[in-house]
Design a protein around this motif. Structure first.
Motif, short mmCIF file in Angstrom:
data_model
loop_
_atom_site.label_atom_id
_atom_site.label_comp_id
_atom_site.label_asym_id
_atom_site.label_seq_id
_atom_site.Cartn_x
_atom_site.Cartn_y
_atom_site.Cartn_z
N VAL A 180 -23.99 -14.12 47.89
CA VAL A 180 -24.27 -12.69 47.88
C VAL A 180 -23.59 -11.99 49.05
O VAL A 180 -23.19 -12.62 50.03
CB VAL A 180 -25.79 -12.38 47.97
N ILE A 181 -23.52 -10.69 48.92
CA ILE A 181 -23.31 -9.80 50.04
C ILE A 181 -24.71 -9.35 50.45
O ILE A 181 -25.42 -8.72 49.67
CB ILE A 181 -22.44 -8.60 49.67
N ALA A 182 -25.15 -9.72 51.64
CA ALA A 182 -26.52 -9.47 52.07
C ALA A 182 -26.55 -8.24 52.97
O ALA A 182 -25.80 -8.15 53.94
CB ALA A 182 -27.07 -10.68 52.81
N VAL A 183 -27.43 -7.29 52.61
CA VAL A 183 -27.56 -6.03 53.34
C VAL A 183 -28.99 -5.96 53.89
O VAL A 183 -29.95 -6.03 53.12
CB VAL A 183 -27.29 -4.83 52.42
N GLY A 184 -29.13 -5.81 55.20
CA GLY A 184 -30.46 -5.77 55.78
C GLY A 184 -30.60 -4.66 56.79
O GLY A 184 -29.71 -4.43 57.61
N HIS A 185 -31.75 -3.97 56.73
CA HIS A 185 -32.05 -2.93 57.71
C HIS A 185 -33.09 -3.41 58.70
O HIS A 185 -34.11 -4.00 58.31
CB HIS A 185 -32.58 -1.67 57.00
N SER A 186 -32.86 -3.20 60.00
CA SER A 186 -33.84 -3.47 61.04
C SER A 186 -34.29 -4.94 61.00
O SER A 186 -33.48 -5.83 61.18
CB SER A 186 -35.02 -2.50 60.89
N MET A 187 -35.56 -5.21 60.74
CA MET A 187 -36.01 -6.59 60.58
C MET A 187 -35.23 -7.28 59.49
O MET A 187 -34.92 -8.48 59.58
CB MET A 187 -37.50 -6.65 60.28
N GLY A 188 -34.90 -6.56 58.44
CA GLY A 188 -34.12 -7.14 57.35
C GLY A 188 -32.77 -7.64 57.81
O GLY A 188 -32.23 -8.60 57.25
N ALA A 189 -32.19 -7.01 58.84
CA ALA A 189 -30.92 -7.51 59.38
C ALA A 189 -31.12 -8.83 60.09
O ALA A 189 -30.22 -9.68 60.09
CB ALA A 189 -30.31 -6.48 60.32
N GLN A 190 -32.27 -9.02 60.73
CA GLN A 190 -32.60 -10.34 61.26
C GLN A 190 -32.69 -11.36 60.13
O GLN A 190 -32.14 -12.46 60.20
CB GLN A 190 -33.93 -10.31 62.01
N VAL A 191 -33.40 -10.99 59.07
CA VAL A 191 -33.63 -11.92 57.96
C VAL A 191 -32.30 -12.36 57.34
O VAL A 191 -32.07 -13.56 57.12
CB VAL A 191 -34.55 -11.28 56.91
N VAL A 192 -31.41 -11.41 57.05
CA VAL A 192 -30.15 -11.79 56.40
C VAL A 192 -29.23 -12.51 57.37
O VAL A 192 -28.42 -13.36 56.95
CB VAL A 192 -29.45 -10.58 55.75
N SER A 193 -29.35 -12.22 58.67
CA SER A 193 -28.55 -12.98 59.64
C SER A 193 -29.01 -14.42 59.71
O SER A 193 -28.19 -15.35 59.81
CB SER A 193 -28.65 -12.33 61.02
N ILE A 194 -30.33 -14.65 59.65
CA ILE A 194 -30.85 -16.02 59.61
C ILE A 194 -30.37 -16.72 58.35
O ILE A 194 -29.96 -17.89 58.39
CB ILE A 194 -32.38 -16.00 59.70
N LEU A 195 -30.40 -16.02 57.23
CA LEU A 195 -29.90 -16.60 55.98
C LEU A 195 -28.43 -16.99 56.13
O LEU A 195 -28.01 -18.07 55.69
CB LEU A 195 -30.07 -15.60 54.85
N ALA A 196 -27.63 -16.14 56.78
CA ALA A 196 -26.20 -16.41 56.94
C ALA A 196 -25.94 -17.59 57.87
O ALA A 196 -24.99 -18.36 57.68
CB ALA A 196 -25.49 -15.17 57.45
N VAL A 197 -26.78 -17.74 58.90
CA VAL A 197 -26.59 -18.84 59.85
C VAL A 197 -27.08 -20.15 59.26
O VAL A 197 -26.39 -21.18 59.34
CB VAL A 197 -27.32 -18.53 61.18
N GLU A 198 -28.27 -20.15 58.66
CA GLU A 198 -28.87 -21.39 58.18
C GLU A 198 -28.31 -21.83 56.83
O GLU A 198 -28.34 -23.02 56.51
CB GLU A 198 -30.38 -21.22 58.09
N HIS A 199 -27.79 -20.88 56.06
CA HIS A 199 -27.23 -21.19 54.73
C HIS A 199 -25.93 -20.42 54.55
O HIS A 199 -25.84 -19.52 53.69
CB HIS A 199 -28.24 -20.84 53.63
N PRO A 200 -24.91 -20.75 55.32
CA PRO A 200 -23.67 -19.96 55.31
C PRO A 200 -22.98 -19.94 53.95
O PRO A 200 -22.25 -18.98 53.65
CB PRO A 200 -22.80 -20.66 56.36
#
Length: 264
Positions: free
Chosen positions: A88-108
């Motif tokens: 996916v292209i993951a779009v996150g706002h505020s806390m959501g940006a933390q969440v999608v960044s964790i997704l990108a790091v742990e499951h690149p």
């Protein structure tokens, strides 16, 4: 029904619109996927758009524990698997940006590109000094009033009154323990990534292209030094509030679409 079982008795509410390269939209703290109502139709013209309520938020399940960005990211991994979406292209706002960044790091392998909207990371020590008091308030008798005061930071004189009211109503509908757990997990928990230097060490591990849109020039400049992919871009909309994408939805969609076309 637009619900997905993601394990541990957690069901996530989501909507799934359009066709094309998949976009995953992830809201911020104390909000829900209605936050993307200003954007979904325009984005769905060229994308498959999945907008989800994170655990503890909106119409999704409300567990007693585990309302943290890391568990939310794991929920999203299972959701994508259940929908048969390999990337996916993951779009996150505020806390959501933390969440999608964790997704990108742990499951690149799951995240082709990432859009961080006034992200809930990179906080300085000066800002962080007030966080323990805020968390104590969120665990206290008047949690929603405390959450409302925290939310005042998310607006400015240019924020339309309808957005202030919209978010206030959602905050007062939130379970207090979710507000407290999520805020603590973002900033003061042992594995939190919201404060520097923890933000630096974790975010530099993102390998995908990142478009980061800020309202604060200092933090925008700070994040530009953490982005590895040459296609990454940092933008600052000075004068906007924390909810810049809701205040300027057409400009936000245009920026995202233009950046994504450059990735093709």
């Amino acid at each position: 029904m637009p619900y997905a079982d993601v394990g541990g008795d957690i069901r996530l509410f989501y909507t799934d619109d359009g066709d094309g390269p998949p976009l995953l939209l992830v809201h911020g703290w104390g909000a829900d996927s209605h936050q993307w109502s200003w954007h979904i139709d325009a984005l769905a013209a060229a994308h498959r758009v999945v907008a989800v309520d994170l655990r503890g938020h909106g119409y999704s399940s409300v567990p007693e524990d585990g309302n943290t960005p890391r568990m939310m990211a794991e929920d999203l991994r299972v959701l994508l698997e259940s929908l048969g979406i390999p990337q996916v292209i993951a779009v996150g706002h505020s806390m959501g940006a933390q969440v999608v960044s964790i997704l990108a790091v742990e499951h690149p392998e799951l995240v082709r590109a990432l859009v961080a909207v006034d992200p809930g990371y990179g906080m300085t020590d000066e800002i962080a000094q007030s966080f323990p008091r805020m968390i104590a308030g969120l665990r206290g008798e008047h949690a929603h009033a405390v959450a409302e005061r925290i939310d005042e930071w998310c607006t400015n004189a240019g924020t339309p009154p309808v957005l202030r009211r919209w978010h206030k109503r959602r905050l007062y509908g939130m379970p207090p323990h979710v507000l407290a757990q999520a805020f603590e997990a973002m900033f003061t928990a042992r594995d939190a990534i919201g404060l520097r230097p923890a933000s630096d060490g974790y975010l530099v591990r993102r390998q995908c292209p990142v478009l980061s849109i800020w309202s604060d020039r200092e933090r925008a400049s700070w994040e530009s030094g953490l982005l590895k992919d040459p296609a990454s871009k940092v933008v600052c909309w000075e004068g906007a509030s924390h909810r810049l994408h809701e205040e300027r939805p057409e400009e936000f969609v245009s920026l995202v679409e233009e950046w994504l076309r450059a990735q093709s």
